[in-house]
Design a protein around this motif. Structure first.
Motif, PDB file in Angstrom:
ATOM      1  N   SER A  96       0.801  -1.221   0.000  1.00  0.00           N
ATOM      2  CA  SER A  96       0.000   0.000   0.000  1.00  0.00           C
ATOM      3  C   SER A  96       0.834   1.271   0.000  1.00  0.00           C
ATOM      4  O   SER A  96       0.297   2.373   0.149  1.00  0.00           O
ATOM      5  CB  SER A  96      -0.950   0.009   1.207  1.00  0.00           C
ATOM      6  OG  SER A  96      -1.920  -0.999   1.079  1.00  0.00           O
ATOM      7  N   GLN A 132      -2.849   1.530  -5.648  1.00  0.00           N
ATOM      8  CA  GLN A 132      -4.257   1.874  -5.862  1.00  0.00           C
ATOM      9  C   GLN A 132      -5.017   0.784  -6.615  1.00  0.00           C
ATOM     10  O   GLN A 132      -6.096   1.036  -7.145  1.00  0.00           O
ATOM     11  CB  GLN A 132      -4.347   3.195  -6.630  1.00  0.00           C
ATOM     12  CG  GLN A 132      -3.750   4.384  -5.889  1.00  0.00           C
ATOM     13  CD  GLN A 132      -3.686   5.652  -6.727  1.00  0.00           C
ATOM     14  OE1 GLN A 132      -4.197   5.694  -7.844  1.00  0.00           O
ATOM     15  NE2 GLN A 132      -3.044   6.681  -6.192  1.00  0.00           N
ATOM     16  N   ASP A 135      -8.419  -5.016  -4.879  1.00  0.00           N
ATOM     17  CA  ASP A 135      -8.121  -6.051  -3.886  1.00  0.00           C
ATOM     18  C   ASP A 135      -7.849  -7.380  -4.586  1.00  0.00           C
ATOM     19  O   ASP A 135      -8.612  -7.785  -5.481  1.00  0.00           O
ATOM     20  CB  ASP A 135      -9.304  -6.227  -2.933  1.00  0.00           C
ATOM     21  CG  ASP A 135      -9.363  -5.150  -1.859  1.00  0.00           C
ATOM     22  OD1 ASP A 135      -8.309  -4.641  -1.466  1.00  0.00           O
ATOM     23  OD2 ASP A 135     -10.489  -4.817  -1.419  1.00  0.00           O
ATOM     24  N   LYS A 226      -5.568   2.361   4.233  1.00  0.00           N
ATOM     25  CA  LYS A 226      -6.209   2.158   2.944  1.00  0.00           C
ATOM     26  C   LYS A 226      -7.589   1.554   3.160  1.00  0.00           C
ATOM     27  O   LYS A 226      -7.764   0.663   4.001  1.00  0.00           O
ATOM     28  CB  LYS A 226      -5.361   1.217   2.068  1.00  0.00           C
ATOM     29  CG  LYS A 226      -5.954   0.880   0.711  1.00  0.00           C
ATOM     30  CD  LYS A 226      -4.999  -0.028  -0.067  1.00  0.00           C
ATOM     31  CE  LYS A 226      -5.558  -0.399  -1.426  1.00  0.00           C
ATOM     32  NZ  LYS A 226      -4.618  -1.263  -2.192  1.00  0.00           N
ATOM     33  N   GLN A 228     -11.151   0.297   0.677  1.00  0.00           N
ATOM     34  CA  GLN A 228     -11.590   0.062  -0.694  1.00  0.00           C
ATOM     35  C   GLN A 228     -12.987  -0.551  -0.690  1.00  0.00           C
ATOM     36  O   GLN A 228     -13.307  -1.390   0.157  1.00  0.00           O
ATOM     37  CB  GLN A 228     -10.610  -0.869  -1.410  1.00  0.00           C
ATOM     38  CG  GLN A 228     -10.877  -1.009  -2.902  1.00  0.00           C
ATOM     39  CD  GLN A 228      -9.799  -1.819  -3.615  1.00  0.00           C
ATOM     40  OE1 GLN A 228     -10.104  -2.795  -4.285  1.00  0.00           O
ATOM     41  NE2 GLN A 228      -8.539  -1.421  -3.479  1.00  0.00           N
ATOM     42  N   ASN A 230     -16.037  -2.112  -3.556  1.00  0.00           N
ATOM     43  CA  ASN A 230     -16.279  -2.578  -4.911  1.00  0.00           C
ATOM     44  C   ASN A 230     -17.647  -3.215  -5.024  1.00  0.00           C
ATOM     45  O   ASN A 230     -18.203  -3.715  -4.037  1.00  0.00           O
ATOM     46  CB  ASN A 230     -15.220  -3.616  -5.318  1.00  0.00           C
ATOM     47  CG  ASN A 230     -13.832  -3.024  -5.458  1.00  0.00           C
ATOM     48  OD1 ASN A 230     -13.495  -2.450  -6.480  1.00  0.00           O
ATOM     49  ND2 ASN A 230     -13.017  -3.160  -4.410  1.00  0.00           N
ATOM     50  N   HIS A 249     -15.844   0.919  -8.402  1.00  0.00           N
ATOM     51  CA  HIS A 249     -14.640   0.750  -7.571  1.00  0.00           C
ATOM     52  C   HIS A 249     -14.307   2.082  -6.923  1.00  0.00           C
ATOM     53  O   HIS A 249     -14.358   3.136  -7.568  1.00  0.00           O
ATOM     54  CB  HIS A 249     -13.481   0.291  -8.460  1.00  0.00           C
ATOM     55  CG  HIS A 249     -12.122   0.395  -7.833  1.00  0.00           C
ATOM     56  ND1 HIS A 249     -11.623  -0.548  -6.959  1.00  0.00           N
ATOM     57  CD2 HIS A 249     -11.144   1.335  -7.956  1.00  0.00           C
ATOM     58  CE1 HIS A 249     -10.400  -0.199  -6.581  1.00  0.00           C
ATOM     59  NE2 HIS A 249     -10.088   0.942  -7.167  1.00  0.00           N
ATOM     60  N   TYR A 250     -13.965   2.043  -5.626  1.00  0.00           N
ATOM     61  CA  TYR A 250     -13.482   3.240  -4.928  1.00  0.00           C
ATOM     62  C   TYR A 250     -12.341   2.836  -4.014  1.00  0.00           C
ATOM     63  O   TYR A 250     -12.435   1.848  -3.284  1.00  0.00           O
ATOM     64  CB  TYR A 250     -14.595   3.888  -4.095  1.00  0.00           C
ATOM     65  CG  TYR A 250     -14.102   5.084  -3.298  1.00  0.00           C
ATOM     66  CD1 TYR A 250     -13.828   6.297  -3.932  1.00  0.00           C
ATOM     67  CD2 TYR A 250     -13.885   4.979  -1.929  1.00  0.00           C
ATOM     68  CE1 TYR A 250     -13.351   7.387  -3.202  1.00  0.00           C
ATOM     69  CE2 TYR A 250     -13.415   6.059  -1.194  1.00  0.00           C
ATOM     70  CZ  TYR A 250     -13.164   7.265  -1.833  1.00  0.00           C
ATOM     71  OH  TYR A 250     -12.686   8.337  -1.126  1.00  0.00           O
ATOM     72  N   ASN A 251     -11.262   3.601  -4.072  1.00  0.00           N
ATOM     73  CA  ASN A 251     -10.075   3.312  -3.269  1.00  0.00           C
ATOM     74  C   ASN A 251      -9.583   4.602  -2.626  1.00  0.00           C
ATOM     75  O   ASN A 251      -9.475   5.641  -3.286  1.00  0.00           O
ATOM     76  CB  ASN A 251      -8.963   2.734  -4.148  1.00  0.00           C
ATOM     77  CG  ASN A 251      -7.740   2.310  -3.340  1.00  0.00           C
ATOM     78  OD1 ASN A 251      -7.677   1.209  -2.831  1.00  0.00           O
ATOM     79  ND2 ASN A 251      -6.763   3.196  -3.223  1.00  0.00           N
ATOM     80  N   GLN A 252      -9.260   4.524  -1.338  1.00  0.00           N
ATOM     81  CA  GLN A 252      -8.733   5.690  -0.628  1.00  0.00           C
ATOM     82  C   GLN A 252      -7.449   5.294   0.103  1.00  0.00           C
ATOM     83  O   GLN A 252      -7.443   4.354   0.887  1.00  0.00           O
ATOM     84  CB  GLN A 252      -9.758   6.232   0.367  1.00  0.00           C
ATOM     85  CG  GLN A 252      -9.325   7.513   1.069  1.00  0.00           C
ATOM     86  CD  GLN A 252     -10.371   8.013   2.041  1.00  0.00           C
ATOM     87  OE1 GLN A 252     -10.266   7.827   3.251  1.00  0.00           O
ATOM     88  NE2 GLN A 252     -11.410   8.659   1.510  1.00  0.00           N
ATOM     89  N   ASN A 253      -6.381   6.014  -0.196  1.00  0.00           N
ATOM     90  CA  ASN A 253      -5.098   5.789   0.455  1.00  0.00           C
ATOM     91  C   ASN A 253      -4.698   7.021   1.256  1.00  0.00           C
ATOM     92  O   ASN A 253      -4.840   8.157   0.773  1.00  0.00           O
ATOM     93  CB  ASN A 253      -3.989   5.515  -0.574  1.00  0.00           C
ATOM     94  CG  ASN A 253      -3.897   4.066  -0.956  1.00  0.00           C
ATOM     95  OD1 ASN A 253      -4.748   3.568  -1.675  1.00  0.00           O
ATOM     96  ND2 ASN A 253      -2.867   3.380  -0.481  1.00  0.00           N
TER      97      ASN A 253
END
Length: 873
Positions: A96, A132, A135, A226, A228, A230, A249-253
């Motif tokens: 990550s 990013q 999974d 992180k 995520q 989906n 899809h949404y991803n936050q880091n």
């Protein structure tokens, strides 16, 4: 343990053409006969998740069967490190924090990455952000094309090949998966997947998932977080193979950079140890003729690694001297310039994707893939601002702005400056949060028609459209007393907390621009089989039409592509400043500056099957990588023009090899050659607080060739073994020149391409004795050059990873198991990511002696343990 779920996915993939391969639906349909990949007993042969497709292109495939053995949450780009020719260096053991990828000597900016057929590369610099990605539990398979792209690929940068992965298809029956993992450095991860099963009488089915992960950095302060989310809905149409799939899809880091030492830092540290290694002696006077290899023994590596000073690690806390201010002059020059909180990399990314297939007639097929994607991200960083314009460019060394010249900018031509900390004077030097913000909105569409002429011949045509709106700003905002940002995206659009305002009331920033990266592409392909399909050919052509619409609302600074001269001053005031400062050349703001790039890109390939198991393959493809949109802002083509405009890169890629594939063996060996014209390299300089400057330039041709080989064997039902190796030669053919003056900058002719190991080899073995399963894999990455002129390189290293499972069927939990992953099992000391430079030691060009650059190297992650429990219902 996962039999019901795996079989459900396998059955869905077999019944739904296009459900398994990661390219566009049109490409999947064209390859349906030979390359459907599933995780089950039927379909093409695999050896514990490793498959070699019967394709004219050099290609490798890994399925979920192998992907799920890796550490939970790991980036998919780390998993493909088992493929020959691929070199991926992870920033840490969990994936990550990002990393760097190379394929056959091509870096990530030249490799196209797609997800369900849509592009993931940054539209401004074409970079790949490995942290990013989807999974891994949701990835049905990943495949790698070496040195080529599919004819309908929506990419501006695929000279090095493509990496494609696709999300899994919902199952017909309801089910759920839950995974909890705990590991070294307080890593905790939870993942959940709910398969909703068939929801309607029309066969509608769906799944939703969520995950969260948090851990401490293995070295220095900083926490990586992180999350995520989906989801996917799949609707079959009619009684055939037609379908529409919609996914989101949404991803936050929220991650922090590791503090990485320069080569000079390492040498200085080892001098204190009185090391016998040449880091303190010949390491200071190496050259291209006498290069130096950075190769530390365990004692020296640990001595550098364990240094807790601020030279080698970010500070956890700091005291901002300018806050609250007061009488006299306060300065943050030595305060909070090394705090981890501003070495920050926040990102929010997401997309909505559509894949579909429709039989129009018995012979005519229509496919459509579309997507809307968005990004909000920055790379953190801080800088020091002088409250008074006169101090900002003082000649007495008080401070000179490192990002861009600041004379007159805070005062906006109407005042002497701005009281940033509110103490009633203009005598202070105030440290501020100063990231480079990027927001992207992107639309992609791929429409294709396939006509089946007869059983052995088909043609297809496709239209690809890709439009990215790339907004880039660099707002400054005040830090807290402890030197922390008040908002992860600073004063984005003037909406964040405590923005820095100039005397005219405008947000102070280092760049303000808007780009549109647009692609229109027509493509066509023929596929034919002859001699009872023993001999198959493909002929294709791509005709991309690229357009770059550039808008710079600030003044261009010659040669600086990341920063600009943003000011509220009048044009006359800026012109007076420009005339008075010979060290800087400024170009006026502009709108609708257009750059276009067009190229015809043919491809051809064949396979010949000597027997059902033995075949020969060969292919040719022409590739293209454009100048990075970001770096076009280093010039304005009016007052600032390069001697020679940066030209697009082009490649001619050839592959020829042999395969042996059946249910027990998957083997391939192939030779390749890539002729690379107009290679673009960038000089990258690390600035205070983590920012960089870079300038693009062509360095002529690169010639590269090599051999890739792999073999996977399953001689027994309970045992499999896999081995791979690659040999790569990639050399620059010309010297690097300055695009502004044309003079030779560096003698790069004949030098090896940076970050590219000549040798890579490794393997994996796996045994399965129910309820126990154990896998062990190893990979050796050879020496890699750090500098373009080859005066400094990093020594090779070998990593060994372990995965083990214990099924709990004996206690009534049939689909539950415990899993242990150990990365870097043997505790190898090595340097992973490399910050490459033109030269690490001084050299002479003409009558000029260059300065030594300060390349940075990243410590490889130490041994890491991860324990997981996997539930399935």
């Amino acid at each position: 343990m996962r039999m019901n779920f795996a079989c459900g996915v396998a059955f869905a993939a077999l019944m739904i053409p296009g459900a398994a391969l990661a390219q566009s639906t049109g490409t999947v349909e064209a390859e349906e006969g030979s390359e459907i990949v599933v995780t089950g007993a039927r379909g093409p042969a695999t050896v514990d998740g490793i498959q070699i497709p019967d394709s004219p292109k050099a290609r490798a495939v890994l399925t979920q069967e192998l992907i799920e053995r890796r550490a939970p949450g790991q980036t998919i780009l780390d998993t493909i490190n088992l493929i020959p020719g691929v070199s991926f260096t992870n920033s840490d053991a969990y994936g990550s924090s990002g990393g760097q990828i190379r394929i056959r000597g091509f870096d990530g900016n030249r490799i196209a990455l797609t997800f369900d057929g849509i592009p993931l590369n940054d539209s401004g610099n074409y970079a790949i952000y490995s942290n990013q990605q989807l999974d891994p539990e949701l990835i049905e398979q990943v495949n790698v094309n070496f040195g080529s792209a599919d004819v309908d690929s929506p990419t501006a940068a695929a000279s090095g090949g493509t990496v494609n992965y696709r999300s899994l298809v919902p199952t017909d029956e309801m089910g759920a998966i839950g995974v909890y993992s705990h590991g070294t450095n307080r890593m905790n991860r939870a993942f959940g997947l709910l398969n909703l099963g068939t929801l309607t009488s029309f066969g509608t089915k769906a799944w939703v998932s969520a995950s969260t992960q948090k851990y401490d950095q293995f070295r220095g302060p900083g926490t990586i977080y992180k999350q995520q989310y989906n989801g996917k809905i799949y609707q079959p149409i009619g009684g055939g193979n037609d379908f529409i799939s919609v996914a989101a899809h949404y991803n936050q880091n929220r991650s922090y950079f590791y503090s990485n030492p320069t080569y000079a830092n390492i040498r200085t540290r080892l001098a204190a140890l009185n090391s016998s290694l040449p880091n303190n002696t010949t390491g200071t006077s190496a050259s291209a003729a006498n290069p130096y290899t950075l190769d530390l023994n365990n004692r020296d590596f640990d001595y550098v690694f364990d240094d807790t000073s601020s030279t080698y690690r970010y500070d956890y806390t700091c005291d901002l001297q300018s806050n609250p201010g007061g009488a006299g002059s306060q300065t943050d020059r030595n305060s909070c310039n090394n705090v981890y909180a501003t070495a920050f990399n926040p990102s929010n990314t997401g997309n909505v994707r559509i894949n579909s297939r429709f039989d129009l007639t018995e012979k005519l097929l229509f496919t459509f893939d579309g997507a809307y994607s968005w990004t909000r991200a920055n790379g953190g960083g801080s800088t020091l601002l002088a409250e008074t314009d006169a101090s900002a460019t003082s000649a007495n060394g008080a401070y000179t702005q490192q990002y861009a010249q600041t004379s007159g900018r805070l005062g906006a031509g109407t005042a002497a400056g701005v009281d940033l900390n509110g103490d009633g004077d203009l005598r202070d030097f105030v440290r501020v949060y100063f990231p480079s913000n990027t927001r992207t909105q992107r639309f992609t569409a791929i429409a294709g028609l396939r006509y089946q002429i007869d059983r052995d011949n088909l043609i297809r045509v496709a239209y690809t459209w890709d439009r990215a709106r790339h907004r880039q700003t660099g707002e400054a905002s005040l830090l807290t007393d402890a030197g922390r940002p008040q908002s992860p995206f600073s004063a984005l659009d003037g909406e964040g907390k405590s923005p820095i305002l100039d005397a005219a009331g405008n947000v102070f920033q280092k760049r303000n621009r808007l780009s549109y990266a647009i692609l229109h592409q027509l493509s066509a392909e023929y596929r034919g089989g002859f001699f009872e399909n023993m001999f198959k050919v493909t002929l294709g052509v791509r005709a991309p039409f690229f357009r770059r619409n550039l808008n710079n609302f600030c003044y261009t600074i010659a040669g600086q592509s990341n920063d600009a001269y943003c000011t509220s001053q009048t044009a006359a005031q800026v012109a007076a400043f420009d005339a008075a400062n010979t060290s800087v050349t400024l170009g006026a703001p502009y709108r609708n500056r257009i750059k276009t790039y067009n190229r015809l890109l043919p491809s051809a390939g064949f396979t010949y099957n000597f027997t059902p198991a033995i075949s020969m393959f060969g292919s040719y493809s022409k590739g293209l990588s454009l100048p990075r949109t970001d770096n076009l802002y280093g010039f304005d083509d009016v007052s600032i023009s390069p001697v020679a405009a940066v030209k697009p890169e082009s490649t001619d890629s050839f592959d020829l090899g042999l395969r042996y594939t059946n249910r027990l063996i998957q083997a391939q060996i192939g030779g390749w050659y890539i002729g690379f014209k107009n290679r673009i390299i960038s000089s990258t300089v690390l600035l205070e607080g983590g920012g960089t400057l870079s300038v693009d330039r062509n360095v002529g041709s690169v010639k590269s060739h090599g051999v890739d080989a792999s073999v996977a064997i399953k001689p027994l039902q309970w045992f499999s073994i896999y081995g791979f190796g690659s040999y790569t030669i990639a050399r620059l053919q010309d010297d690097a020149t300055d695009p502004l003056s044309g003079r030779v900058l560096a003698p790069t002719a004949g030098k090896f391409v940076v970050e590219t190991p000549k040798w890579q080899y490794g393997g994996r073995a796996q045994i399965d004795f129910n309820p126990i399963s154990i896998g062990i894999q190893a990979k050796h990455t050879g020496d890699r050059w750090i500098s373009d002129i080859n005066d400094l390189k990093s020594a090779g290293y070998t990593l060994v990873d372990l995965d083990a499972r214990l099924g709990l069927g004996g206690v009534g939990l049939e689909r539950t198991f415990l899993q242990l992953n150990v990365s870097n099992l043997l505790k190898e000391r090595y340097f992973g990511n490399l910050s490459t430079v033109t030269n690490a030691f001084p050299f002479v060009v003409g009558t000029t002696t260059t300065a030594a650059a300060g390349p940075r190297v990243t410590f490889g992650a130490p041994r890491t343990f991860i324990g997981s429990i996997h539930f399935e219902f």
